[in-house]
Write a protein that holds these residues in place. Structure first.
Motif, PDB file in Angstrom:
ATOM      1  N   VAL A 435     -31.016 -40.309 -76.249  1.00 20.99           N
ATOM      2  CA  VAL A 435     -30.424 -41.247 -75.597  1.00 20.99           C
ATOM      3  C   VAL A 435     -28.901 -41.209 -75.849  1.00 20.99           C
ATOM      4  O   VAL A 435     -28.155 -41.151 -74.601  1.00 20.99           O
ATOM      5  CB  VAL A 435     -30.830 -42.832 -75.940  1.00 20.99           C
ATOM      6  CG1 VAL A 435     -29.971 -43.798 -75.241  1.00 20.99           C
ATOM      7  CG2 VAL A 435     -32.383 -43.055 -75.792  1.00 20.99           C
ATOM      8  N   ALA A 436     -28.274 -40.958 -77.115  1.00 22.58           N
ATOM      9  CA  ALA A 436     -27.162 -40.866 -77.218  1.00 22.58           C
ATOM     10  C   ALA A 436     -26.503 -39.447 -76.672  1.00 22.58           C
ATOM     11  O   ALA A 436     -25.481 -39.272 -76.138  1.00 22.58           O
ATOM     12  CB  ALA A 436     -26.892 -40.575 -78.824  1.00 22.58           C
ATOM     13  N   GLY A 437     -27.450 -38.382 -76.710  1.00 20.55           N
ATOM     14  CA  GLY A 437     -27.012 -37.245 -75.815  1.00 20.55           C
ATOM     15  C   GLY A 437     -26.732 -37.208 -74.450  1.00 20.55           C
ATOM     16  O   GLY A 437     -26.039 -36.156 -73.886  1.00 20.55           O
ATOM     17  N   SER A 438     -27.538 -37.947 -73.927  1.00 21.23           N
ATOM     18  CA  SER A 438     -27.739 -38.247 -72.446  1.00 21.23           C
ATOM     19  C   SER A 438     -26.848 -39.397 -71.725  1.00 21.23           C
ATOM     20  O   SER A 438     -26.860 -39.353 -70.464  1.00 21.23           O
ATOM     21  CB  SER A 438     -28.886 -37.958 -71.923  1.00 21.23           C
ATOM     22  OG  SER A 438     -29.881 -38.952 -72.338  1.00 21.23           O
ATOM     23  N   LEU A 439     -26.420 -40.180 -72.434  1.00 23.10           N
ATOM     24  CA  LEU A 439     -25.779 -41.330 -71.673  1.00 23.10           C
ATOM     25  C   LEU A 439     -24.623 -40.786 -70.864  1.00 23.10           C
ATOM     26  O   LEU A 439     -24.443 -41.504 -69.678  1.00 23.10           O
ATOM     27  CB  LEU A 439     -25.311 -42.329 -72.811  1.00 23.10           C
ATOM     28  CG  LEU A 439     -26.377 -43.463 -73.325  1.00 23.10           C
ATOM     29  CD1 LEU A 439     -25.568 -44.241 -74.291  1.00 23.10           C
ATOM     30  CD2 LEU A 439     -27.122 -44.158 -72.258  1.00 23.10           C
ATOM     31  N   GLU A 440     -23.985 -39.963 -71.002  1.00 20.82           N
ATOM     32  CA  GLU A 440     -22.832 -39.592 -70.370  1.00 20.82           C
ATOM     33  C   GLU A 440     -23.060 -38.955 -68.906  1.00 20.82           C
ATOM     34  O   GLU A 440     -22.626 -39.292 -67.765  1.00 20.82           O
ATOM     35  CB  GLU A 440     -21.799 -38.659 -71.000  1.00 20.82           C
ATOM     36  CG  GLU A 440     -20.523 -38.336 -70.409  1.00 20.82           C
ATOM     37  CD  GLU A 440     -19.590 -39.547 -70.256  1.00 20.82           C
ATOM     38  OE1 GLU A 440     -18.644 -39.572 -69.411  1.00 20.82           O
ATOM     39  OE2 GLU A 440     -19.617 -40.367 -71.230  1.00 20.82           O
ATOM     40  N   LEU A 441     -24.302 -38.532 -68.896  1.00 19.09           N
ATOM     41  CA  LEU A 441     -24.787 -37.530 -67.711  1.00 19.09           C
ATOM     42  C   LEU A 441     -25.542 -38.784 -66.953  1.00 19.09           C
ATOM     43  O   LEU A 441     -25.276 -38.617 -65.698  1.00 19.09           O
ATOM     44  CB  LEU A 441     -26.160 -36.765 -68.234  1.00 19.09           C
ATOM     45  CG  LEU A 441     -27.021 -36.142 -67.177  1.00 19.09           C
ATOM     46  CD1 LEU A 441     -26.171 -35.093 -66.424  1.00 19.09           C
ATOM     47  CD2 LEU A 441     -28.265 -35.494 -67.834  1.00 19.09           C
ATOM     48  N   LEU A 442     -25.836 -39.943 -67.333  1.00 19.96           N
ATOM     49  CA  LEU A 442     -26.407 -40.903 -66.543  1.00 19.96           C
ATOM     50  C   LEU A 442     -25.422 -42.179 -66.236  1.00 19.96           C
ATOM     51  O   LEU A 442     -25.886 -42.871 -65.309  1.00 19.96           O
ATOM     52  CB  LEU A 442     -27.642 -41.583 -67.621  1.00 19.96           C
ATOM     53  CG  LEU A 442     -28.928 -40.597 -67.911  1.00 19.96           C
ATOM     54  CD1 LEU A 442     -29.787 -41.492 -68.690  1.00 19.96           C
ATOM     55  CD2 LEU A 442     -29.360 -40.096 -67.019  1.00 19.96           C
ATOM     56  N   LYS A 443     -24.269 -42.117 -66.656  1.00 18.49           N
ATOM     57  CA  LYS A 443     -23.531 -42.894 -66.440  1.00 18.49           C
ATOM     58  C   LYS A 443     -23.149 -43.111 -64.890  1.00 18.49           C
ATOM     59  O   LYS A 443     -22.907 -42.170 -64.161  1.00 18.49           O
ATOM     60  CB  LYS A 443     -22.094 -42.566 -66.996  1.00 18.49           C
ATOM     61  CG  LYS A 443     -20.924 -43.993 -66.883  1.00 18.49           C
ATOM     62  CD  LYS A 443     -19.816 -43.642 -67.734  1.00 18.49           C
ATOM     63  CE  LYS A 443     -19.867 -43.362 -69.403  1.00 18.49           C
ATOM     64  NZ  LYS A 443     -18.698 -43.108 -69.909  1.00 18.49           N
ATOM     65  N   ASN A 444     -22.994 -44.263 -64.367  1.00 21.37           N
ATOM     66  CA  ASN A 444     -22.763 -44.594 -63.016  1.00 21.37           C
ATOM     67  C   ASN A 444     -23.696 -43.798 -61.827  1.00 21.37           C
ATOM     68  O   ASN A 444     -23.156 -43.400 -60.963  1.00 21.37           O
ATOM     69  CB  ASN A 444     -21.147 -44.239 -62.749  1.00 21.37           C
ATOM     70  CG  ASN A 444     -20.323 -44.695 -63.553  1.00 21.37           C
ATOM     71  OD1 ASN A 444     -20.401 -46.087 -63.838  1.00 21.37           O
ATOM     72  ND2 ASN A 444     -19.230 -44.261 -63.888  1.00 21.37           N
ATOM     73  N   LYS A 445     -24.860 -43.575 -62.154  1.00 16.85           N
ATOM     74  CA  LYS A 445     -25.851 -43.032 -61.480  1.00 16.85           C
ATOM     75  C   LYS A 445     -26.515 -44.150 -60.795  1.00 16.85           C
ATOM     76  O   LYS A 445     -27.442 -44.522 -61.332  1.00 16.85           O
ATOM     77  CB  LYS A 445     -26.526 -41.877 -62.198  1.00 16.85           C
ATOM     78  CG  LYS A 445     -26.112 -40.690 -62.578  1.00 16.85           C
ATOM     79  CD  LYS A 445     -25.220 -39.753 -61.637  1.00 16.85           C
ATOM     80  CE  LYS A 445     -24.664 -38.577 -62.305  1.00 16.85           C
ATOM     81  NZ  LYS A 445     -24.116 -37.665 -61.345  1.00 16.85           N
ATOM     82  N   PRO A 446     -26.216 -44.259 -59.256  1.00 15.49           N
ATOM     83  CA  PRO A 446     -27.075 -45.486 -58.919  1.00 15.49           C
ATOM     84  C   PRO A 446     -28.549 -45.256 -58.541  1.00 15.49           C
ATOM     85  O   PRO A 446     -29.351 -45.952 -58.799  1.00 15.49           O
ATOM     86  CB  PRO A 446     -26.283 -45.382 -57.245  1.00 15.49           C
ATOM     87  CG  PRO A 446     -25.724 -44.233 -57.143  1.00 15.49           C
ATOM     88  CD  PRO A 446     -25.385 -43.662 -58.525  1.00 15.49           C
ATOM     89  N   ASN A 447     -28.987 -43.950 -58.135  1.00 18.63           N
ATOM     90  CA  ASN A 447     -30.264 -43.508 -57.949  1.00 18.63           C
ATOM     91  C   ASN A 447     -31.068 -42.724 -59.160  1.00 18.63           C
ATOM     92  O   ASN A 447     -31.191 -41.737 -59.361  1.00 18.63           O
ATOM     93  CB  ASN A 447     -30.559 -42.683 -56.993  1.00 18.63           C
ATOM     94  CG  ASN A 447     -30.101 -43.188 -55.528  1.00 18.63           C
ATOM     95  OD1 ASN A 447     -30.091 -44.402 -55.463  1.00 18.63           O
ATOM     96  ND2 ASN A 447     -29.239 -42.399 -54.719  1.00 18.63           N
ATOM     97  N   LEU A 448     -31.441 -43.734 -60.174  1.00 19.03           N
ATOM     98  CA  LEU A 448     -31.738 -43.495 -61.466  1.00 19.03           C
ATOM     99  C   LEU A 448     -33.176 -44.029 -61.664  1.00 19.03           C
ATOM    100  O   LEU A 448     -33.650 -45.186 -61.189  1.00 19.03           O
ATOM    101  CB  LEU A 448     -30.869 -43.713 -62.771  1.00 19.03           C
ATOM    102  CG  LEU A 448     -31.318 -43.540 -64.262  1.00 19.03           C
ATOM    103  CD1 LEU A 448     -31.531 -41.986 -64.333  1.00 19.03           C
ATOM    104  CD2 LEU A 448     -30.461 -44.109 -65.191  1.00 19.03           C
ATOM    105  N   VAL A 449     -34.358 -43.327 -62.130  1.00 21.63           N
ATOM    106  CA  VAL A 449     -35.727 -43.766 -62.155  1.00 21.63           C
ATOM    107  C   VAL A 449     -36.248 -43.179 -63.427  1.00 21.63           C
ATOM    108  O   VAL A 449     -35.728 -41.972 -63.948  1.00 21.63           O
ATOM    109  CB  VAL A 449     -36.567 -43.503 -61.023  1.00 21.63           C
ATOM    110  CG1 VAL A 449     -36.058 -44.240 -59.779  1.00 21.63           C
ATOM    111  CG2 VAL A 449     -36.675 -42.030 -60.626  1.00 21.63           C
ATOM    112  N   TYR A 450     -37.283 -43.730 -63.937  1.00 20.59           N
ATOM    113  CA  TYR A 450     -38.084 -42.893 -64.927  1.00 20.59           C
ATOM    114  C   TYR A 450     -39.731 -42.775 -64.300  1.00 20.59           C
ATOM    115  O   TYR A 450     -39.995 -43.358 -63.520  1.00 20.59           O
ATOM    116  CB  TYR A 450     -38.093 -43.502 -66.131  1.00 20.59           C
ATOM    117  CG  TYR A 450     -38.863 -45.004 -66.203  1.00 20.59           C
ATOM    118  CD1 TYR A 450     -40.237 -44.665 -66.858  1.00 20.59           C
ATOM    119  CD2 TYR A 450     -38.485 -46.202 -66.065  1.00 20.59           C
ATOM    120  CE1 TYR A 450     -40.998 -45.639 -67.104  1.00 20.59           C
ATOM    121  CE2 TYR A 450     -39.242 -47.325 -66.504  1.00 20.59           C
ATOM    122  CZ  TYR A 450     -40.643 -46.891 -66.668  1.00 20.59           C
ATOM    123  OH  TYR A 450     -41.345 -48.156 -67.035  1.00 20.59           O
TER     124      TYR A 450
END
Length: 525
Positions: A435-450
């Motif tokens: 989670v810590a390692g990838s938060l920057e990658l996910l920042k401000n990404k509107p189309n995010l799903v799991y």
């Protein structure tokens, strides 16, 4: 210290306990599953303004009643949404638990035993760890401990104040973790009354049980009723059947174990001074004519035996026994200090502790080295060195028959290591997580799903909901509409994800101390 009045002593103890528990409270980030789900559920309550229906990532969460959510939401309002805020009131209730344990023991067993009881709790790594987490257990431990102590105070002093306060504590406990907060204390107190031949109609009438039931229900029933209506009984069914009855009757989430595991958990949880637990229990039984010892022994054995029969076993289940085993240990150690007991009585236990003290830093080093994900943090073993140093000092003071220094060498070496653990070791290890390692990658990404599963800590740390996709066909449709989407999932579903569209992994890391591998995918189109 003798010159200070009781109020000043209590305030000083509370402040010291609070300072020790608060240090570095915002580190590491919220990552552990239970912390993440509880902290996020409280955040969603705050955002929605709905304090009746608990949701995690927009889905009904039936695990726990709401009192700890309310306190976390209050902390969010005061300090803002953060790991510190989520854990803040857990620390407050932890410090309060230490304070009331000291006051209770001081009143009925003497001041020396009271201070030693506080020292047992302050030096315990697991007690400190538990009281720093954004989970309901710190609240439950405090309310159960308070209720038990009010019951005994009423038996001895006959003051009505204590019996009404006991019912308030159990009502709040019921709102914290459900029926276990009332049923287990009720069973233990009933056994104690029978054991001490107090169980008669006059005693039963003195408890004002009908009025007590009204107090408990007035505190807890409104929320349960409002929730039942709002969820059409879904939360009630999930909580009472799955998270109460089923946890007792079946092994859930792989947390099983053999019959004696709860006893081992209690001893391990209160190290270092719990190494003398067996002697403390035998001494309490030997001096059972002292009813406060018998009462504390009844609580400890009652909690341990109850959870020995539970098919699901976790260290936090037996944590409500900690204050009372700490009192028994405080009494044992005060008897050592007063020279009423010989050091020979505890020498073999201290020998075992010494072996464990030297093994602990090595176990930390080699355990972390064996996990590729965190092997670079193996150097945190150095922060555990005070523990074997304290053991060596203990032997020195034992040989000189300096009892107080013998006890202090054990306790303060662990308190120092606890301080270093929360300041350096714990953040250093748990800061290495996907989670810590990838938060920057996910920042401000509107189309995010799991897809199917993901690490729950993403939700709280991003402070946003992440839609779930549960089938390969649904994922294919979503990716066609949102070619710029990022998908969080686990390695085990990679074949399905790659077959759903032109996706490639852009991040991959094993979860800390867990087998699943978190993977983030994006489209190559």
């Amino acid at each position: 210290m003798e010159r200070l009045n009781l109020r000043t002593k209590g305030i000083l103890l509370f402040i010291v306990s609070l300072m020790l528990l608060l240090q570095n409270l915002d580190k590491p980030m919220i990552y552990i599953l239970d912390e993440a789900k509880n902290a996020e559920c409280a955040r969603e309550m705050l955002v929605s303004g709905d304090y009746i229906m608990p949701y995690f990532n927009g889905q009904l969460r039936t695990d726990k009643p709401p009192l700890h959510y309310f306190f976390m939401a209050l902390a969010y309002k005061i300090f803002g949404v953060s790991a510190f805020s989520a854990r803040f009131f857990s620390v407050v209730f932890g410090a309060l638990t230490i304070l009331i344990s000291f006051l209770f023991c001081r009143k009925y067993l003497g001041e020396r035993a009271g201070w030693l009881t506080a020292m047992v709790l302050l030096s315990s790594l697991h007690f400190n760890f538990q009281m720093r987490m954004s989970v309901p257990d710190p609240y439950l431990i405090f309310f159960m401990t308070s209720g038990f102590m009010c019951f005994y105070a009423f038996l001895i002093e006959k003051g009505k104040f204590w019996i009404w306060l006991m019912y308030v504590c159990f009502g709040l406990g019921l709102l914290t973790k459900g029926p276990i907060a009332v049923a287990l204390p009720g069973l233990i107190m009933l056994v104690f009354l029978i054991w001490t031949k107090r169980f008669n109609w006059a005693m039963i009438r003195s408890f004002q049980i009908p009025a007590g039931i009204i107090i408990v229900l007035l505190i807890s029933l409104p929320w349960y009723w409002l929730n039942y209506n709002a969820s059409n009984g879904l939360w009630t069914e999930g909580f009472f059947f799955k998270h109460n009855l089923q946890r007792f009757s079946d092994t859930m989430e792989g947390h099983g174990g053999f019959f004696l595991l709860p006893l081992i958990m209690v001893i391990a949880g209160l190290l270092p001074l719990s190494v003398f637990c067996i002697q403390a229990i035998f001494l309490a039984w030997k001096q059972r004519a002292n009813e406060v010892l018998l009462y504390c022994l009844s609580i400890v054995l009652g909690i341990i035996i109850f959870f020995s029969f539970s098919q699901t076993k976790l260290p936090n289940y037996t944590a409500p026994a900690y204050p009372f085993i700490a009192i028994l240990l405080g009494f044992l150690l005060s008897e050592l200090e007063g020279m009423n007991l010989s050091l020979k009585k505890v020498k073999w236990a201290f020998g075992f502790y010494t072996v464990m003290a030297f093994a602990l830093p090595a176990a930390v080093y080699f355990g972390l080295k064996a996990d590729k994900n965190v092997q670079d943090a193996a150097g945190v073993w150095i922060w555990f060195v005070p523990i074997p140093v304290g053991a060596l000092m203990g032997w020195y003071f034992m040989r000189k028959n300096e009892i107080s220094k013998f006890i202090l060498s054990m306790a303060f070496s662990f308190i120092l290591s606890n301080f270093l653990f929360f300041a350096k070791a714990y953040p250093g290890v748990y800061g290495i997580n996907p989670v810590a390692g990838s938060l920057e990658l996910l920042k401000n990404k509107p189309n995010l799903v799991y897809y199917k599963m993901m690490n729950s800590a993403y939700i709280f740390n991003m402070q946003r909901l992440v839609p779930a996709i549960q089938s390969q066909d649904s994922l294919s449709i979503y990716l066609k509409k949102h070619p710029d989407a990022l998908v969080i999932s686990r390695k085990q579903f990679e074949e399905e994800i790659l077959a759903s569209g032109d996706m490639v992994p852009v991040f991959e890391q094993k979860d800390t101390f867990e087998n699943p591998i978190t993977v983030i995918y994006k489209s190559v189109r």
